[in-house]
Write a protein that holds these residues in place. Structure first.
Motif, PDB file in Angstrom:
ATOM      1  N   SER A  51      -3.921   7.343   7.041  1.00 59.22           N
ATOM      2  CA  SER A  51      -3.432   5.970   7.133  1.00 59.22           C
ATOM      3  C   SER A  51      -2.680   5.632   5.855  1.00 59.22           C
ATOM      4  O   SER A  51      -2.975   6.186   4.791  1.00 59.22           O
ATOM      5  CB  SER A  51      -4.589   4.987   7.347  1.00 59.22           C
ATOM      6  N   ALA A  52      -1.700   4.767   5.971  1.00 54.50           N
ATOM      7  CA  ALA A  52      -0.913   4.363   4.811  1.00 54.50           C
ATOM      8  C   ALA A  52      -0.718   2.863   4.835  1.00 54.50           C
ATOM      9  O   ALA A  52      -0.602   2.256   5.908  1.00 54.50           O
ATOM     10  CB  ALA A  52       0.438   5.068   4.802  1.00 54.50           C
ATOM     11  N   LYS A  53      -0.690   2.309   3.644  1.00 56.22           N
ATOM     12  CA  LYS A  53      -0.485   0.864   3.515  1.00 56.22           C
ATOM     13  C   LYS A  53       0.503   0.596   2.390  1.00 56.22           C
ATOM     14  O   LYS A  53       0.655   1.403   1.468  1.00 56.22           O
ATOM     15  CB  LYS A  53      -1.813   0.160   3.202  1.00 56.22           C
ATOM     16  N   MET A  54       1.140  -0.541   2.503  1.00 58.96           N
ATOM     17  CA  MET A  54       2.021  -0.994   1.422  1.00 58.96           C
ATOM     18  C   MET A  54       1.807  -2.494   1.291  1.00 58.96           C
ATOM     19  O   MET A  54       2.535  -3.293   1.901  1.00 58.96           O
ATOM     20  CB  MET A  54       3.475  -0.652   1.699  1.00 58.96           C
ATOM     21  N   PRO A  55       0.817  -2.905   0.538  1.00 58.95           N
ATOM     22  CA  PRO A  55       0.463  -4.327   0.449  1.00 58.95           C
ATOM     23  C   PRO A  55       1.503  -5.170  -0.273  1.00 58.95           C
ATOM     24  O   PRO A  55       1.576  -6.377  -0.036  1.00 58.95           O
ATOM     25  CB  PRO A  55      -0.862  -4.311  -0.314  1.00 58.95           C
ATOM     26  N   ASN A  56       2.298  -4.536  -1.124  1.00 57.03           N
ATOM     27  CA  ASN A  56       3.368  -5.264  -1.801  1.00 57.03           C
ATOM     28  C   ASN A  56       4.482  -4.298  -2.174  1.00 57.03           C
ATOM     29  O   ASN A  56       4.357  -3.083  -1.969  1.00 57.03           O
ATOM     30  CB  ASN A  56       2.834  -6.011  -3.028  1.00 57.03           C
ATOM     31  N   ALA A  57       5.538  -4.833  -2.733  1.00 57.73           N
ATOM     32  CA  ALA A  57       6.736  -4.017  -2.977  1.00 57.73           C
ATOM     33  C   ALA A  57       6.549  -2.975  -4.068  1.00 57.73           C
ATOM     34  O   ALA A  57       7.398  -2.100  -4.236  1.00 57.73           O
ATOM     35  CB  ALA A  57       7.905  -4.936  -3.343  1.00 57.73           C
ATOM     36  N   SER A  58       5.464  -3.048  -4.798  1.00 53.06           N
ATOM     37  CA  SER A  58       5.310  -2.138  -5.926  1.00 53.06           C
ATOM     38  C   SER A  58       4.123  -1.192  -5.788  1.00 53.06           C
ATOM     39  O   SER A  58       3.736  -0.535  -6.758  1.00 53.06           O
ATOM     40  CB  SER A  58       5.183  -2.934  -7.226  1.00 53.06           C
ATOM     41  N   PHE A  59       3.568  -1.104  -4.588  1.00 52.36           N
ATOM     42  CA  PHE A  59       2.371  -0.267  -4.465  1.00 52.36           C
ATOM     43  C   PHE A  59       2.169   0.191  -3.025  1.00 52.36           C
ATOM     44  O   PHE A  59       2.294  -0.591  -2.082  1.00 52.36           O
ATOM     45  CB  PHE A  59       1.145  -1.054  -4.944  1.00 52.36           C
ATOM     46  N   SER A  60       1.819   1.466  -2.905  1.00 49.18           N
ATOM     47  CA  SER A  60       1.487   2.007  -1.588  1.00 49.18           C
ATOM     48  C   SER A  60       0.352   3.015  -1.743  1.00 49.18           C
ATOM     49  O   SER A  60       0.203   3.649  -2.792  1.00 49.18           O
ATOM     50  CB  SER A  60       2.698   2.698  -0.960  1.00 49.18           C
ATOM     51  N   THR A  61      -0.435   3.137  -0.690  1.00 52.32           N
ATOM     52  CA  THR A  61      -1.505   4.131  -0.665  1.00 52.32           C
ATOM     53  C   THR A  61      -1.413   4.973   0.594  1.00 52.32           C
ATOM     54  O   THR A  61      -0.980   4.504   1.646  1.00 52.32           O
ATOM     55  CB  THR A  61      -2.895   3.470  -0.709  1.00 52.32           C
ATOM     56  N   LEU A  62      -1.825   6.203   0.450  1.00 46.70           N
ATOM     57  CA  LEU A  62      -2.002   7.111   1.584  1.00 46.70           C
ATOM     58  C   LEU A  62      -3.458   7.563   1.543  1.00 46.70           C
ATOM     59  O   LEU A  62      -3.907   8.109   0.541  1.00 46.70           O
ATOM     60  CB  LEU A  62      -1.065   8.313   1.472  1.00 46.70           C
ATOM     61  N   LYS A  63      -4.165   7.299   2.635  1.00 40.60           N
ATOM     62  CA  LYS A  63      -5.593   7.589   2.661  1.00 40.60           C
ATOM     63  C   LYS A  63      -5.890   8.641   3.721  1.00 40.60           C
ATOM     64  O   LYS A  63      -5.331   8.612   4.821  1.00 40.60           O
ATOM     65  CB  LYS A  63      -6.371   6.306   2.951  1.00 40.60           C
ATOM     66  N   ILE A  64      -6.770   9.539   3.384  1.00 40.49           N
ATOM     67  CA  ILE A  64      -7.237  10.549   4.337  1.00 40.49           C
ATOM     68  C   ILE A  64      -8.758  10.416   4.416  1.00 40.49           C
ATOM     69  O   ILE A  64      -9.454  10.527   3.415  1.00 40.49           O
ATOM     70  CB  ILE A  64      -6.868  11.983   3.888  1.00 40.49           C
ATOM     71  N   GLN A  65      -9.233  10.150   5.637  1.00 40.45           N
ATOM     72  CA  GLN A  65     -10.660   9.950   5.832  1.00 40.45           C
ATOM     73  C   GLN A  65     -11.058  10.354   7.236  1.00 40.45           C
ATOM     74  O   GLN A  65     -10.603   9.729   8.199  1.00 40.45           O
ATOM     75  CB  GLN A  65     -11.038   8.489   5.577  1.00 40.45           C
ATOM     76  N   PRO A  66     -11.890  11.381   7.402  1.00 40.15           N
ATOM     77  CA  PRO A  66     -12.395  12.292   6.381  1.00 40.15           C
ATOM     78  C   PRO A  66     -11.404  13.415   6.091  1.00 40.15           C
ATOM     79  O   PRO A  66     -10.629  13.803   6.965  1.00 40.15           O
ATOM     80  CB  PRO A  66     -13.655  12.854   7.049  1.00 40.15           C
ATOM     81  N   SER A  67     -11.426  13.941   4.905  1.00 39.57           N
ATOM     82  CA  SER A  67     -10.502  15.007   4.552  1.00 39.57           C
ATOM     83  C   SER A  67     -10.999  16.348   5.094  1.00 39.57           C
ATOM     84  O   SER A  67     -12.206  16.554   5.302  1.00 39.57           O
ATOM     85  CB  SER A  67     -10.333  15.086   3.030  1.00 39.57           C
ATOM     86  N   GLU A  68     -10.035  17.246   5.337  1.00 40.92           N
ATOM     87  CA  GLU A  68     -10.337  18.580   5.830  1.00 40.92           C
ATOM     88  C   GLU A  68      -9.563  19.597   4.981  1.00 40.92           C
ATOM     89  O   GLU A  68      -8.531  19.254   4.409  1.00 40.92           O
ATOM     90  CB  GLU A  68      -9.937  18.715   7.298  1.00 40.92           C
TER      91      GLU A  68
END
Lengths: 116, 113
Positions: free
Chosen positions: A66-83
């Motif tokens: 999953s990925a999010k971009m809550p504002n113009a200066s920050f983004s995250t890419l999350k892996i849950q659960p990782s393999e």
């Protein structure tokens, strides 16, 4: 000027753990891209955002990502659960826009993820 | 569908030799853009050049030059008088109506002293 900033640069985790990768795009850039690089598949686009809105996530491999971009200066890419097969280098890139090839993408240094 | 082919997986040259990296692309678009990126051993991807489909002029930047030929769908990259610091993986990429960069598989260039 600062380029695209990614953290962490290296991440080692165990299978089943949650992993969060972070990216700060170049200031003023309106588009942000997440790529994955592996020996087998090369560079693949996972998702991209324009003005903080996800535009194309067809490259996201599965619901564990999953990925999010809550504002113009920050983004995250999350892996849950990782393999273990998620082990790769993950790049973030940004560009002024995303509608034209004149909007050159500038890449961050990447995060090397190893899932044991 | 878009496709970029870099047939040369690895190239090894001796310092000061000239070397050409090949890139062949496929697209049905009339408007598209071609790129070259460099990935040195440190891992980051460095933008080198962008060229649009309407501009077939060759470009030279220092020891680097690019030859774009629409007739053969090629966008080749030449390094003149190569140096050890040129050792890297070089990627060719295409942007078209799919509105995303399609990368080739890359060419590993090793310049030996």
């Amino acid at each position: 000027d600062a380029g695209v900033i990614q953290s962490p640069r290296h991440e080692v985790t165990e299978m089943g753990q949650e992993v969060t990768l972070r990216c700060k795009p170049i200031s003023g850039h309106n588009s942000l891209f997440w790529y994955r690089q592996t020996m087998m598949r090369g560079l693949e686009l996972l998702i991209y955002f324009n003005n903080n809105v996800p535009i194309d996530d067809s490259g996201m491999p599965e619901d564990r990502f999953s990925a999010k971009m809550p504002n113009a200066s920050f983004s995250t890419l999350k892996i849950q659960p990782s393999e273990p097969r998620d082990s790769a280098v993950y790049f973030c890139a940004s560009s002024l826009g995303a509608q034209s090839g004149t909007d050159t993408q500038y890449f961050g240094p990447g995060t090397r993820l190893t899932v044991l | 569908a878009q496709k970029v082919t870099q047939a040369q997986t690895e190239i090894s040259v001796v310092e000061k030799e000239d070397v050409t990296l090949d890139c062949v692309y496929e697209t049905r678009d009339t408007t598209y853009y071609l790129f070259w990126y460099k990935q040195p051993p440190s891992g980051e991807l460095v933008f080198l050049i962008r060229r649009n489909s309407f501009d077939e002029q060759n470009e030279i930047s220092g020891r680097y030059s690019w030859n774009f030929q629409k007739s053969t769908s090629s966008f080749n990259f030449t390094i003149t008088a190569s140096q050890v610091v040129d050792s890297a993986v070089y990627f060719c990429a295409l942007w078209g109506s799919a509105r995303q960069l399609t990368f080739g598989s890359g060419t590993q260039l090793t310049v030996l002293p």
